[in-house]
Design a protein around this motif. Structure first.
Motif, PDB file in Angstrom:
ATOM      1  N   VAL A 499     -16.339  -1.746  -6.265  1.00  0.00           N
ATOM      2  CA  VAL A 499     -17.501  -3.241  -6.647  1.00  0.00           C
ATOM      3  C   VAL A 499     -16.748  -4.269  -7.254  1.00  0.00           C
ATOM      4  O   VAL A 499     -16.577  -5.587  -7.085  1.00  0.00           O
ATOM      5  N   VAL A 500     -15.457  -3.918  -8.348  1.00  0.00           N
ATOM      6  CA  VAL A 500     -14.694  -4.715  -9.762  1.00  0.00           C
ATOM      7  C   VAL A 500     -13.934  -5.634  -8.667  1.00  0.00           C
ATOM      8  O   VAL A 500     -13.981  -6.476  -8.360  1.00  0.00           O
ATOM      9  N   GLN A 501     -12.864  -4.756  -7.936  1.00  0.00           N
ATOM     10  CA  GLN A 501     -12.497  -5.082  -6.287  1.00  0.00           C
ATOM     11  C   GLN A 501     -12.409  -6.226  -6.170  1.00  0.00           C
ATOM     12  O   GLN A 501     -12.306  -7.635  -5.487  1.00  0.00           O
ATOM     13  N   ARG A 502     -13.444  -5.873  -5.173  1.00  0.00           N
ATOM     14  CA  ARG A 502     -14.433  -7.349  -3.945  1.00  0.00           C
ATOM     15  C   ARG A 502     -14.944  -8.508  -5.313  1.00  0.00           C
ATOM     16  O   ARG A 502     -15.515  -9.538  -4.518  1.00  0.00           O
ATOM     17  N   ALA A 503     -15.514  -8.344  -6.036  1.00  0.00           N
ATOM     18  CA  ALA A 503     -16.525  -9.069  -7.125  1.00  0.00           C
ATOM     19  C   ALA A 503     -15.166  -9.866  -7.167  1.00  0.00           C
ATOM     20  O   ALA A 503     -15.580 -11.332  -7.597  1.00  0.00           O
ATOM     21  N   ARG A 504     -13.454  -9.252  -7.425  1.00  0.00           N
ATOM     22  CA  ARG A 504     -12.559 -10.345  -8.298  1.00  0.00           C
ATOM     23  C   ARG A 504     -12.394 -11.417  -6.582  1.00  0.00           C
ATOM     24  O   ARG A 504     -11.369 -12.032  -6.762  1.00  0.00           O
ATOM     25  N   GLY A 505     -12.548 -10.992  -5.896  1.00  0.00           N
ATOM     26  CA  GLY A 505     -11.605 -11.586  -4.304  1.00  0.00           C
ATOM     27  C   GLY A 505     -13.341 -12.140  -3.839  1.00  0.00           C
ATOM     28  O   GLY A 505     -12.436 -13.244  -3.551  1.00  0.00           O
ATOM     29  N   GLN A 506     -14.056 -12.175  -4.081  1.00  0.00           N
ATOM     30  CA  GLN A 506     -15.710 -12.884  -3.631  1.00  0.00           C
ATOM     31  C   GLN A 506     -15.975 -13.589  -4.286  1.00  0.00           C
ATOM     32  O   GLN A 506     -16.500 -15.063  -3.779  1.00  0.00           O
ATOM     33  N   ARG A 509     -17.880 -17.467  -9.161  1.00  0.00           N
ATOM     34  CA  ARG A 509     -17.871 -17.615 -10.647  1.00  0.00           C
ATOM     35  C   ARG A 509     -17.574 -17.074 -11.672  1.00  0.00           C
ATOM     36  O   ARG A 509     -18.802 -17.141 -12.601  1.00  0.00           O
ATOM     37  N   LEU A 510     -17.119 -15.549 -11.809  1.00  0.00           N
ATOM     38  CA  LEU A 510     -17.167 -14.737 -12.445  1.00  0.00           C
ATOM     39  C   LEU A 510     -15.737 -14.616 -12.606  1.00  0.00           C
ATOM     40  O   LEU A 510     -14.920 -14.575 -11.708  1.00  0.00           O
ATOM     41  N   ASP A 511     -15.458 -13.899 -14.064  1.00  0.00           N
ATOM     42  CA  ASP A 511     -13.927 -13.639 -13.866  1.00  0.00           C
ATOM     43  C   ASP A 511     -14.657 -11.788 -14.327  1.00  0.00           C
ATOM     44  O   ASP A 511     -14.899 -11.849 -15.497  1.00  0.00           O
ATOM     45  N   LEU A 512     -13.421 -11.480 -14.179  1.00  0.00           N
ATOM     46  CA  LEU A 512     -13.246  -9.514 -14.317  1.00  0.00           C
ATOM     47  C   LEU A 512     -11.490  -9.829 -14.532  1.00  0.00           C
ATOM     48  O   LEU A 512     -11.043  -9.122 -13.567  1.00  0.00           O
ATOM     49  N   PRO A 513     -11.550  -9.604 -15.953  1.00  0.00           N
ATOM     50  CA  PRO A 513     -10.384  -8.954 -16.304  1.00  0.00           C
ATOM     51  C   PRO A 513      -9.612  -7.636 -16.417  1.00  0.00           C
ATOM     52  O   PRO A 513     -10.634  -7.299 -16.120  1.00  0.00           O
ATOM     53  N   ASP A 514      -8.495  -7.598 -16.039  1.00  0.00           N
ATOM     54  CA  ASP A 514      -7.512  -6.060 -15.473  1.00  0.00           C
ATOM     55  C   ASP A 514      -8.064  -5.038 -16.491  1.00  0.00           C
ATOM     56  O   ASP A 514      -8.440  -3.887 -16.254  1.00  0.00           O
ATOM     57  N   THR A 515      -8.979  -5.676 -17.352  1.00  0.00           N
ATOM     58  CA  THR A 515      -9.073  -4.991 -19.157  1.00  0.00           C
ATOM     59  C   THR A 515     -10.028  -4.160 -18.693  1.00  0.00           C
ATOM     60  O   THR A 515     -10.319  -2.916 -19.480  1.00  0.00           O
ATOM     61  N   MET A 630     -22.906  -3.516 -18.701  1.00  0.00           N
ATOM     62  CA  MET A 630     -21.768  -4.552 -18.129  1.00  0.00           C
ATOM     63  C   MET A 630     -22.282  -5.556 -19.494  1.00  0.00           C
ATOM     64  O   MET A 630     -22.932  -6.888 -19.335  1.00  0.00           O
ATOM     65  N   HIS A 631     -21.237  -6.388 -20.155  1.00  0.00           N
ATOM     66  CA  HIS A 631     -21.540  -7.310 -21.647  1.00  0.00           C
ATOM     67  C   HIS A 631     -21.074  -8.813 -20.538  1.00  0.00           C
ATOM     68  O   HIS A 631     -19.953  -8.325 -19.898  1.00  0.00           O
ATOM     69  N   PHE A 632     -21.356  -9.868 -20.542  1.00  0.00           N
ATOM     70  CA  PHE A 632     -20.766 -10.708 -20.855  1.00  0.00           C
ATOM     71  C   PHE A 632     -21.094 -12.354 -21.237  1.00  0.00           C
ATOM     72  O   PHE A 632     -21.708 -12.160 -22.322  1.00  0.00           O
ATOM     73  N   LEU A 633     -20.136 -13.379 -20.679  1.00  0.00           N
ATOM     74  CA  LEU A 633     -20.876 -14.345 -21.349  1.00  0.00           C
ATOM     75  C   LEU A 633     -20.717 -15.221 -20.901  1.00  0.00           C
ATOM     76  O   LEU A 633     -20.645 -15.779 -19.448  1.00  0.00           O
ATOM     77  N   ASP A 634     -22.148 -15.928 -20.787  1.00  0.00           N
ATOM     78  CA  ASP A 634     -22.561 -16.842 -19.878  1.00  0.00           C
ATOM     79  C   ASP A 634     -22.111 -18.724 -20.421  1.00  0.00           C
ATOM     80  O   ASP A 634     -22.225 -18.819 -21.680  1.00  0.00           O
ATOM     81  N   THR A 640     -16.375 -23.638 -17.906  1.00  0.00           N
ATOM     82  CA  THR A 640     -15.501 -23.435 -16.842  1.00  0.00           C
ATOM     83  C   THR A 640     -16.399 -23.654 -15.969  1.00  0.00           C
ATOM     84  O   THR A 640     -16.144 -23.451 -15.059  1.00  0.00           O
ATOM     85  N   GLY A 641     -17.488 -23.664 -16.559  1.00  0.00           N
ATOM     86  CA  GLY A 641     -18.881 -23.281 -14.857  1.00  0.00           C
ATOM     87  C   GLY A 641     -18.915 -20.994 -14.603  1.00  0.00           C
ATOM     88  O   GLY A 641     -18.960 -21.552 -13.658  1.00  0.00           O
ATOM     89  N   LYS A 642     -18.477 -20.784 -15.395  1.00  0.00           N
ATOM     90  CA  LYS A 642     -18.041 -19.291 -14.995  1.00  0.00           C
ATOM     91  C   LYS A 642     -19.386 -18.661 -15.837  1.00  0.00           C
ATOM     92  O   LYS A 642     -19.334 -18.991 -16.765  1.00  0.00           O
ATOM     93  N   VAL A 643     -19.155 -17.191 -15.708  1.00  0.00           N
ATOM     94  CA  VAL A 643     -19.757 -16.354 -16.072  1.00  0.00           C
ATOM     95  C   VAL A 643     -18.411 -15.192 -16.306  1.00  0.00           C
ATOM     96  O   VAL A 643     -18.060 -14.686 -15.669  1.00  0.00           O
ATOM     97  N   TRP A 644     -17.957 -14.627 -17.577  1.00  0.00           N
ATOM     98  CA  TRP A 644     -17.510 -13.708 -18.057  1.00  0.00           C
ATOM     99  C   TRP A 644     -17.615 -12.611 -18.729  1.00  0.00           C
ATOM    100  O   TRP A 644     -18.290 -12.297 -19.213  1.00  0.00           O
ATOM    101  N   ILE A 645     -17.322 -12.014 -17.613  1.00  0.00           N
ATOM    102  CA  ILE A 645     -17.341 -10.141 -17.921  1.00  0.00           C
ATOM    103  C   ILE A 645     -16.182  -9.400 -18.953  1.00  0.00           C
ATOM    104  O   ILE A 645     -15.321  -9.574 -18.689  1.00  0.00           O
TER     105      ILE A 645
END
Length: 658
Positions: A499-506, A509-515, A630-634, A640-645
């Motif tokens: 899921v994480v790998q696919r979300a990073r590619g597709q 509007r989301l940012d999923l860091p390697d951490t 799953m904690h996030f920042l809206d 940035t116009g993104k949601v940061w996971i």
């Protein structure tokens, strides 16, 4: 300290091999190799159970499928090796799934391929679905380089391919290392040894300088080799020849461990994932073998109708016999009226003992020694429970209702009363608690897999509805929404890392860091049965966050993510609002320890300190342990116009955890 889950709290998946084998007599070949390794004298019976001390072995099969298991003690825990097979619709689709899972202490020997795997692979021509998976190392000369490059480049290859080069100073070292790797990684990797320097040069000419292998070393080529196009060539890990020459096979431990751990994350093909839970039903006779590969039923197709309420209607018609039966005998024992509701249904077929519901004690001497009455009661109760629980699961998949809740509570009360009554009579005195616990564990696991399958079907139905609404919007009324980008239905992830790998590619509007990867991988490996359910929910949540962020950044929606889930744009992906919490409790926010655990890294453009408190979270599992969050920042409406996971893992510490 938080309570652990009922079954999976200490179960870790260490090894997983998925093979295709279109050869004849797949089951007998696998069973013969497994029985020899487990040291079981196999008589060929459909069900064979063997115990030796604390070691237990089970061999069960039919003409179309089978499952062989070996359960051994490991100090304080246990290790279970399972080999499951099924004949496919076509011979080449027949499959074998081998897993090793359990509980190991940190000082225990690392898990390797089960000892029967090389012997089984030697009996046929198994593949990973694309390339051969041999029993030993494959020696490649100059004339076979083209075939080797074809295997490396095959886009459908699922297992790593390890290539060892020739060591000119001591050719025997490369041969010994290749044999060691082939045995330790049987079923989860393909091992190749190059014959000479000419073969090495021809292969490197095709691979290019970034992917080449030389000097008596080796390289592990993961699936998806792209010579000249690799953005990160070091993902195909090399191992230098000097370390191999100095330490021999001991230098290969890191290679073996890495490949075995990678096997636990390998995605199981859809047809195997669908049929594997049904093997147990076929073996028990509860499912017709012809339905092993049938299309998954819809919830409506397998819903069990509620049983007729005839006993409740018949009770008022003869109120006299029941008080007469209970009052004379219940006087010495006040709790006697309690079992009456529980015995009302199960005793209906026992016509020869009409007074049994109210008079269990006087009839006890006449009961048969083998406990046939207890068996009849248990079987009847199990039928009712199976139907009711399955119905409850169907209702839960649809959203639940008050009638289902009432049914479950009624069943629970009846079950408790019946259990107390049966224990009082001593009918089950000879039955071991361990056997009953093992049966309940098996049934729990089966019900859990059924529930996941129903959830997947519901997700597909929901996405199909959105797609159909989109088509209507194109040709008729736009109030029905927009067309879904994927009309084939939702993607089914095998684990959270997928899921994480696919979300990073597709999901742009989301940012999923390697951490995130450390905690995500821990959930995948530690809880193999639950990870599919969490993966589906995580993917739905991430798609909803991405759709929300896009709508918010483009001024098509006002409000927060909770508002989006409550009132999404027509056709937009969303999750139920109860999965979303936009803040933490006062006891968490006001505690420095708990507060700090929810502070995660962000770019300096969001906060100059580079770290921000993220109380908003999605609940992948509402209660229990584990209960992933799953904690996030809206910042969808911000710069940035993104949601940061910031975090995806087990529940962070609070007042109810240590």
């Amino acid at each position: 300290m938080a309570a652990e889950g009922p079954l999976e709290a200490t179960v870790t998946l260490f090894y997983q091999a998925v093979l295709r084998d279109g050869g004849q007599r797949l089951g007998p070949r696998l069973r013969r190799a497994f029985a020899a390794w487990a040291r079981v004298e196999d008589d060929g019976s459909p069900l064979l159970e063997h115990s030796r001390g604390r070691t237990r072995a089970t061999l069960a099969d039919t003409e179309v499928c089978g499952r062989y298991a070996l359960d051994v003690p490991t100090g304080a825990g246990r290790l279970r090796t399972t080999a499951t097979w099924a004949a496919g619709r076509r011979p080449e689709k027949s499959w074998v799934l081998v897993t090793v899972e359990g509980d190991l202490s940190p000082t225990a020997e690392p898990v390797r391929a089960p000892g029967f795997m090389p012997a089984f692979l030697a009996t046929g021509r198994a593949t990973d679905g694309a390339v051969p998976v041999e029993a030993g190392a494959h020696l490649v000369g100059p004339e076979e380089v083209k075939d080797l490059t074809g295997r490396l480049a095959n886009r459908s290859r699922a297992v790593p391919l390890i290539v060892l080069t020739v060591d000119r100073t001591d050719p025997a070292v490369a041969a010994a290392c290749a044999d060691h790797l082939a045995e330790a990684l049987a079923g989860v990797a393909s091992v190749v040894r190059l014959y000479d320097a000419k073969t090495q040069d021809e292969l490197n000419a095709w691979l290019g300088p970034d992917l080449s292998v030389f000097g008596g070393g080796l390289r592990t080529y993961l699936p998806g080799v792209r010579p000249g196009e690799e953005s990160y060539a070091m993902r195909h890990q090399p191992r230098g020849g000097n370390a191999i020459r100095e330490h021999g096979t001991r230098a290969l431990g890191v290679v073996v461990t890495g490949v075995v751990e990678l096997s636990a994350h390998r995605q199981v093909p859809a047809d195997v994932r669908q049929a594997e839970p049904r093997v147990a039903r076929v073996l028990s006779g509860a499912l017709d073998p012809a339905d092993l590969h049938a299309a998954p039923p819809s919830p409506a197709a397998i819903a069990v109708p509620r049983p007729p309420k005839i006993p409740k209607q018949a009770a008022p018609q003869d109120p006299v016999p029941e008080p007469e039966a209970v009052e004379p005998e219940a006087a010495p024992e006040p709790p006697a009226p309690e079992p009456e509701p529980a015995f009302e249904e199960p005793t209906a077929p026992v016509a020869a003992e009409p007074a049994a519901p109210g008079l269990p004690a006087p009839d006890l001497p006449a009961l048969p020694e083998d406990g046939r009455l207890a068996g009849a009661i248990a079987a009847r109760l199990a039928d009712h429970l199976d139907d009711a629980v399955l119905e409850a699961l169907v209702d839960m998949a649809r959203g639940g209702d008050s009638e289902t809740t009432a049914l479950i509570r009624t069943m629970s009360a009846h079950l408790q009363a019946l259990t107390r009554a049966v224990e009082t009579t001593g009918l089950l005195g000879r039955r071991g608690r361990g056997d009953e616990l093992e049966r309940l564990r098996r049934e729990y696991g089966q019900l859990e897999m059924d529930y996941v399958e129903l959830q997947e079907q519901e997700r597909k139905a929901q996405d199909r509805i959105r797609w159909l609404e989109g088509r209507l919007a194109e040709h008729a009324d736009p109030v029905y929404g927009v067309q879904d980008e994927d009309p084939e239905g939702p993607w089914n992830a095998e684990c959270l890392m997928d899921v994480v790998q696919r979300a990073r590619g597709q999901l742009r509007r989301l940012d999923l860091p390697d951490t995130l990867d450390t905690e995500v991988s821990r959930l995948d490996v530690t809880y193999p049965r639950q990870r599919r359910r969490w993966a589906a929910r995580a993917w739905d949540a991430l798609r909803a966050l991405d759709a929300y962020a896009a709508a918010r950044a483009e001024d098509r929606f006002t409000g927060g993510f909770y508002d989006w889930c409550s009132r999404p744009l027509p056709g937009g992906p969303h999750i139920i609002p109860t999965m979303v919490s936009m803040k933490e409790s006062t006891s968490v926010a006001g505690n420095p320890k708990f507060y700090k655990a929810r502070v995660f890294r962000v770019p300096a453009e969001l906060d100059p300190s580079g770290r921000v408190y993220m109380p908003a979270h999605v609940k992948l599992q509402p209660v229990g342990s584990p209960a992933p969050r799953m904690h996030f920042l809206d910042d969808a409406g911000g710069a940035t116009g993104k949601v940061w996971i910031g975090y995806l893992g087990d529940h962070l510490p609070n007042t109810r955890t240590n």
